[in-house]
Design an enzyme around this catalytic site. Structure first.
Site, short mmCIF file in Angstrom:
data_model
loop_
_atom_site.label_atom_id
_atom_site.label_comp_id
_atom_site.label_asym_id
_atom_site.label_seq_id
_atom_site.Cartn_x
_atom_site.Cartn_y
_atom_site.Cartn_z
N TRP A 167 0.83 -1.22 0.00
CA TRP A 167 0.00 0.00 0.00
C TRP A 167 0.86 1.26 0.00
CZ3 TRP A 167 -4.60 -1.21 -1.41
CH2 TRP A 167 -5.21 -2.38 -0.98
N GLU A 371 -2.07 6.61 7.47
CA GLU A 371 -1.43 7.49 8.46
C GLU A 371 -1.98 7.26 9.86
OE1 GLU A 371 1.00 9.44 8.10
OE2 GLU A 371 1.15 9.90 5.96
N ASP A 375 -9.27 4.37 14.50
CA ASP A 375 -9.21 3.64 15.78
C ASP A 375 -7.87 3.86 16.48
OD1 ASP A 375 -11.69 2.49 15.17
OD2 ASP A 375 -10.75 0.77 14.18
P1 TGC Z 1 5.57 2.87 21.12
O1 TGC Z 1 6.18 1.87 22.06
O2 TGC Z 1 4.45 3.72 21.57
O3 TGC Z 1 6.73 3.83 20.56
C1 TGC Z 1 7.94 3.31 20.02
C2 TGC Z 1 8.94 4.48 19.98
O4 TGC Z 1 8.45 5.49 19.08
C3 TGC Z 1 8.22 6.71 19.81
N1 TGC Z 1 6.99 7.30 19.29
C4 TGC Z 1 6.98 8.39 18.52
N2 TGC Z 1 7.98 9.17 18.10
C5 TGC Z 1 7.65 10.20 17.31
N3 TGC Z 1 6.38 10.45 16.95
C6 TGC Z 1 5.35 9.68 17.34
N4 TGC Z 1 4.11 9.94 16.93
C7 TGC Z 1 5.63 8.58 18.17
N5 TGC Z 1 4.89 7.61 18.74
C8 TGC Z 1 5.73 6.83 19.43
C9 TGC Z 1 8.12 6.30 21.25
O5 TGC Z 1 8.46 7.37 22.11
C10 TGC Z 1 9.12 5.17 21.31
O6 TGC Z 1 10.40 5.76 21.28
P2 TGC Z 1 11.63 5.10 22.14
O7 TGC Z 1 12.78 6.00 21.82
O8 TGC Z 1 11.18 5.13 23.55
O9 TGC Z 1 11.78 3.71 21.61
O10 TGC Z 1 5.17 2.08 19.79
P3 TGC Z 1 4.08 0.96 19.55
O11 TGC Z 1 4.74 -0.16 18.84
O12 TGC Z 1 3.34 0.68 20.82
O13 TGC Z 1 3.11 1.64 18.49
C11 TGC Z 1 2.36 2.74 18.78
C12 TGC Z 1 1.36 3.05 17.63
C13 TGC Z 1 0.31 1.96 17.48
C14 TGC Z 1 0.68 4.35 18.00
C15 TGC Z 1 2.12 3.22 16.31
O14 TGC Z 1 2.70 2.07 15.89
C16 TGC Z 1 1.26 3.77 15.18
O15 TGC Z 1 1.13 4.98 15.07
N6 TGC Z 1 0.68 2.90 14.32
C17 TGC Z 1 -0.01 3.36 13.11
C18 TGC Z 1 0.86 3.08 11.90
C19 TGC Z 1 0.72 4.12 10.86
O16 TGC Z 1 0.24 5.22 11.07
N7 TGC Z 1 1.18 3.81 9.66
C20 TGC Z 1 1.21 4.77 8.60
C21 TGC Z 1 2.04 4.29 7.43
S1 TGC Z 1 2.47 5.56 6.29
C22 TGC Z 1 1.06 5.96 5.52
O17 TGC Z 1 -0.01 5.53 5.81
C23 TGC Z 1 1.21 6.92 4.42
S2 TGC Z 1 -0.23 7.35 3.61
C24 TGC Z 1 0.48 8.41 2.54
C25 TGC Z 1 -0.43 9.28 1.76
O18 TGC Z 1 -0.73 10.41 2.21
O19 TGC Z 1 -0.75 8.85 0.62
P1 FAD Z 2 -4.86 -3.21 10.13
O1 FAD Z 2 -3.76 -2.72 10.94
O2 FAD Z 2 -4.89 -4.67 9.79
O3 FAD Z 2 -6.23 -2.81 10.82
C1 FAD Z 2 -7.49 -3.40 10.45
C2 FAD Z 2 -8.56 -2.88 11.41
O4 FAD Z 2 -8.22 -3.27 12.75
C3 FAD Z 2 -8.64 -1.35 11.43
O5 FAD Z 2 -9.99 -0.98 11.61
C4 FAD Z 2 -7.84 -0.97 12.67
O6 FAD Z 2 -8.25 0.28 13.21
C5 FAD Z 2 -8.16 -2.12 13.59
N1 FAD Z 2 -7.12 -2.31 14.61
C6 FAD Z 2 -5.81 -2.67 14.43
N2 FAD Z 2 -5.17 -2.70 15.59
C7 FAD Z 2 -6.06 -2.35 16.56
C8 FAD Z 2 -6.00 -2.20 17.97
N3 FAD Z 2 -4.87 -2.37 18.65
N4 FAD Z 2 -7.13 -1.85 18.64
C9 FAD Z 2 -8.29 -1.64 17.95
N5 FAD Z 2 -8.41 -1.77 16.62
C10 FAD Z 2 -7.31 -2.12 15.93
N6 FAD Z 2 1.62 2.83 4.19
C11 FAD Z 2 2.92 3.20 4.02
O7 FAD Z 2 3.81 2.76 4.73
N7 FAD Z 2 3.24 4.10 3.03
C12 FAD Z 2 2.33 4.63 2.19
O8 FAD Z 2 2.66 5.44 1.32
C13 FAD Z 2 0.96 4.22 2.35
N8 FAD Z 2 0.02 4.68 1.47
C14 FAD Z 2 -1.25 4.19 1.54
C15 FAD Z 2 -2.17 4.51 0.55
C16 FAD Z 2 -3.45 3.97 0.58
C17 FAD Z 2 -4.41 4.30 -0.52
C18 FAD Z 2 -3.84 3.13 1.65
C19 FAD Z 2 -5.25 2.59 1.71
C20 FAD Z 2 -2.94 2.79 2.63
C21 FAD Z 2 -1.62 3.29 2.58
N9 FAD Z 2 -0.65 2.90 3.51
C22 FAD Z 2 0.65 3.29 3.38
C23 FAD Z 2 -0.98 1.88 4.52
C24 FAD Z 2 -1.73 2.42 5.72
O9 FAD Z 2 -0.90 3.17 6.55
C25 FAD Z 2 -2.33 1.21 6.47
O10 FAD Z 2 -3.38 0.71 5.66
C26 FAD Z 2 -2.83 1.57 7.86
O11 FAD Z 2 -1.76 1.91 8.72
C27 FAD Z 2 -3.66 0.42 8.49
O12 FAD Z 2 -3.03 -0.80 8.35
P2 FAD Z 2 -3.83 -2.07 7.74
O13 FAD Z 2 -4.48 -1.65 6.48
O14 FAD Z 2 -2.87 -3.19 7.69
O15 FAD Z 2 -4.98 -2.37 8.77
#
Ligand code: TGC
Ligand code: FAD
Length: 392
Positions: A167, A371, A375
């Site tokens: 993704w 991002e 949830d």
């Molecule tokens: P946790 O134990 O809480 O933290 C691990 C370490 O990271 C630090 N930290 C942060 N640092 C900077 N900014 C933040 N927001 C931070 N949150 C945590 C934390 O202090 C710790 O540091 P250290 O030095 O003590 O080790 O980590 P966890 O494994 O429990 O996870 C927390 C959680 C669930 C919130 C995190 O994993 C999360 O945010 N998950 C969501 C993943 C996500 O957002 N993926 C996005 C992928 S990119 C994308 O979607 C691009 S879309 C692009 C587009 O616009 O097209």
């Molecule tokens: P999952 O993590 O499998 O989650 C599935 C469901 O379970 C969700 O409803 C979630 O909220 C819920 N869930 C998961 N864990 C918990 C919990 N602990 N408690 C309660 N509910 C929970 N990623 C990149 O790295 N780079 C990119 O450029 C990027 N671009 C993207 C572009 C598009 C169009 C899309 C759709 C996604 C992109 N992503 C990218 C990925 C995106 O960041 C992930 O889809 C997102 O972080 C969620 O992961 P997942 O899809 O695996 O869902």
């Protein structure tokens, strides 16, 4: 007369500086002149309008809040927010391109890269001559990136990368991928690598058949014994903090971008309600439709104030990740609700590509998930207020 065009009920314009308004208006004109005329066709065909990549760079939209010494515009975070707002008023896919390029590729190179990496990549990414992508999510690990299985093994030539990312926005067309991989067993071993297009063992096939973000390229990244030279590791960060710091930047932009999307669907609904006649009157004259419009503009105005204050905190260096989570979560959900209400006001026309509403609504389903899902941001706020992490 009703202000259908600018959606500024609380006179937010009075809070912006002259420079911020100039930047906003530049982005607004660009969207009206270059994006709106082509976006429905791009969406229908499932292609990104690649002819707009360089012009957006020439206007300074990429990495606009990074310093001028690296070819960037050196703007403040309010101006950055206003640019993403206007781009997403055009389409979430256009804003996605800019978010990834700016916050997820240029930011980590700026914040964690060597001087050589900065000089090599930042000016070319700023102009749009080069395109970047960000690989964190994997097929089996999305919300929980700490369990990622992509591995980088140290060799005598540099690093050998194995694994896959899923993704990934812009993956197929990217000249450079910022890829996060474990170099050992625990999350503290996570490092960032710059993987260049054409590297042996690296491929990035496009993911097709999407119902959302169709005017955006989404890809898989595959690494099979992919050799990365030593100088392509980001030296300045280790651990999950690296990628999560980049997400703070991008989530901030999305909090503003979602407002732009809501402005577009609200405007379409308001204009439609004033011109559509049923039972001998404009549907805008019925109380039920006025209630919808009143609630939409109220929620947009609250989101604008939230984003504005967040920007001020960010410029003062005082913003926290949990505050950014609140704004991303609230403003994206708000925009999706506004799009759904707007769709009802347009009746059957709400599903037509003659109007932007359903395109925005479908796009926002992705924005709600990427991002950090809605949830996950709920749990980040929950952890902040209770002191108890409920992720695991
Ligand atoms: P946790 O134990 O809480 O933290 C691990 C370490 O990271 C630090 N930290 C942060 N640092 C900077 N900014 C933040 N927001 C931070 N949150 C945590 C934390 O202090 C710790 O540091 P250290 O030095 O003590 O080790 O980590 P966890 O494994 O429990 O996870 C927390 C959680 C669930 C919130 C995190 O994993 C999360 O945010 N998950 C969501 C993943 C996500 O957002 N993926 C996005 C992928 S990119 C994308 O979607 C691009 S879309 C692009 C587009 O616009 O097209
Ligand atoms: P999952 O993590 O499998 O989650 C599935 C469901 O379970 C969700 O409803 C979630 O909220 C819920 N869930 C998961 N864990 C918990 C919990 N602990 N408690 C309660 N509910 C929970 N990623 C990149 O790295 N780079 C990119 O450029 C990027 N671009 C993207 C572009 C598009 C169009 C899309 C759709 C996604 C992109 N992503 C990218 C990925 C995106 O960041 C992930 O889809 C997102 O972080 C969620 O992961 P997942 O899809 O695996 O869902």
């Amino acid at each position: 007369m009703v202000n259908t065009k600018h959606v500024d009920y609380m006179n937010l314009d009075s809070l912006f500086s002259t420079e911020e308004l100039q930047v906003r208006d530049l982005a607004r004109s660009f969207v009206e002149e270059r994006i709106l005329p082509v976006i429905e066709d791009c969406y229908e065909q499932g292609v990104y309008p690649s002819e707009l990549i360089r012009p957006m760079g020439e206007l300074g939209f990429y990495g606009c809040n990074l310093p001028e010494e690296y070819g960037c515009a050196g703007m403040n975070n309010i101006a950055y927010g206003l640019i993403t707002q206007e781009l997403e008023r055009g389409d979430s896919g256009i804003r996605s391109f800019a978010s990834v390029q700016s916050s997820l590729v240029m930011y980590p190179i700026f914040a964690f890269g060597s001087e050589e990496q900065k000089r090599k990549w930042l000016p070319a990414l700023a102009t749009g001559e080069k395109i970047g992508c960000f690989g964190l999510t994997e097929p089996d690990f999305g919300s929980n990136p700490s369990d990622m299985v992509t591995r980088a093994e140290h060799t005598k030539f540099g690093w050998k990368l194995n694994g896959a990312k899923m993704w990934i926005t812009n993956g197929t067309v990217a000249d450079v991928a910022v890829v996060w991989a474990k170099t050992g067993e625990d999350t503290r071993s996570i490092r960032g690598f710059l993987v260049e297009k054409g590297t042996k063992g690296y491929s990035a096939p496009e993911i097709k058949k999407k119902h959302s973000l169709r005017a955006s390229i989404t890809s898989e990244l595959i690494f099979e014994d992919c050799e990365i030279p030593e100088e392509n590791i980001l030296p300045g960060v280790e651990g999950l903090r690296g990628p999560l710091s980049c997400l703070n930047q991008a989530r901030y932009g999305i909090a503003w971008g979602a407002i732009g999307s809501a402005m577009a669907t609200y405007t379409a609904a308001l204009e439609y309600s004033l011109s559509r006649i049923q039972f001998g009157k404009p549907i805008a004259s019925f109380q039920l439709q006025q209630k919808k419009l009143a609630e939409m503009i109220t929620e947009i105005s609250k989101a604008q104030l939230l984003a504005f204050h967040l920007g001020k905190l960010k410029d003062a260096g005082k913003v926290t990740p949990a505050q950014i989570s609140m704004a991303k979560r609230n403003n994206v959900a708000m925009a999706l609700n506004v799009a759904r209400e707007a769709r009802t006001i347009l009746g059957a026309n709400g599903i037509s590509a003659e109007y932007p509403v359903m395109r925005h609504m479908n796009n926002l389903e992705s924005v709600l998930t990427y991002e950090g899902t809605h949830d996950i941001h709920t749990l980040i706020i929950g952890a902040e207020v209770t002191g108890i992490q409920a992720f695991k």
